[in-house]
Design an enzyme around this catalytic site. Structure first.
Site, short mmCIF file in Angstrom:
data_model
loop_
_atom_site.label_atom_id
_atom_site.label_comp_id
_atom_site.label_asym_id
_atom_site.label_seq_id
_atom_site.Cartn_x
_atom_site.Cartn_y
_atom_site.Cartn_z
N ARG A 28 0.93 -1.04 0.17
CA ARG A 28 -0.11 0.11 -0.16
C ARG A 28 0.88 1.05 -0.11
O ARG A 28 1.45 1.39 1.21
CB ARG A 28 -0.94 0.08 1.15
N ASP A 133 -11.22 5.93 7.70
CA ASP A 133 -11.37 7.25 6.93
C ASP A 133 -12.87 7.57 6.33
O ASP A 133 -13.09 8.71 6.36
CB ASP A 133 -10.37 7.38 5.79
#
Length: 220
Positions: A28, A133
């Protein structure tokens, strides 16, 4: 690389360690940046996950980042790239695109609304939903299991699966992970090194230190 101190040298060492085992590594990157993605691919990463993707246009730009011309704009440095074993992989430039998978991370309310279009982008191989998030984006910071957040995750699941792509999610609570698996998640992130160390050390202290009963943690 997004939420840890991993740099390129660290990722290279981790890819080398993982290569000895029958598993697939996923890197990532910290941001959907053309140069960063190029460097990670040249290290030998084959599956890249890019955070904070909220539109099909952004997803299409990322597809270009992981593909060589004429389909994309990945920089050509195969003579130096570890992924090409310094030009010892026959036809690497012609075949590299077939060996690279791009996963994008939906973690905003806008991303959920555009999930179908994002998943439909040719070259996006899968989608990962980030409830943390997403919760912040929806105004409920720190409440990953808020009913509105869970409902948004499910909407993203439905949209991505309808596009024929695999969809995953972050769920450190085992009950929440089980529920997401039951509703169609193809893969689930259920732990991380820091949380495994923290919870394990807390359990060990609670076992051997009288009166050290750890209070439940509000976060991870």
């Amino acid at each position: 690389m997004e939420h840890s101190p991993n740099g390129l040298a660290d990722v290279l060492a981790q890819l080398q360690a993982v290569a000895a085992y029958p598993v697939t590594s996923v890197v990532r990157v910290p941001i959907g940046d053309t140069v960063t993605i190029k460097q990670v691919l040249d290290l030998g990463a084959q599956t890249v996950l890019v955070p904070m993707v909220s539109s099909a246009a952004q997803a299409a730009e990322l597809v270009a980042d992981v593909r060589y011309p004429p389909r994309g704009r990945r920089g050509v440095g195969s003579a130096l790239a570890r992924s090409a074993r310094w030009n010892r992989v026959d036809d690497y430039l012609a075949d590299a695109d077939r060996h690279v998978s791009l996963f994008v991370q939906i973690e905003t309310a806008e991303g959920v609304a555009a999930a179908a279009e994002i998943a439909a982008v040719d070259g996006v191989d899968g989608v990962f939903v980030g409830p943390s998030d997403l919760a912040a984006s929806m105004g409920v910071l720190g409440q990953q299991t808020h009913p509105d957040v869970v409902a948004a995750v499910h909407r993203a699941f439905d949209a991505v699966r309808a596009a024929g792509k695999p969809v995953g999610v972050n769920a450190f609570d085992p009950a929440v992970a089980d529920a997401y698996i039951a509703t169609g998640a193809s893969f689930v992130l259920v732990g991380a090194d820091v949380t495994l160390l923290a919870r394990g050390s807390e359990a060990l202290a609670a076992r051997f230190v009288p009166g050290d009963d750890a209070a439940p943690r509000a976060g991870y």
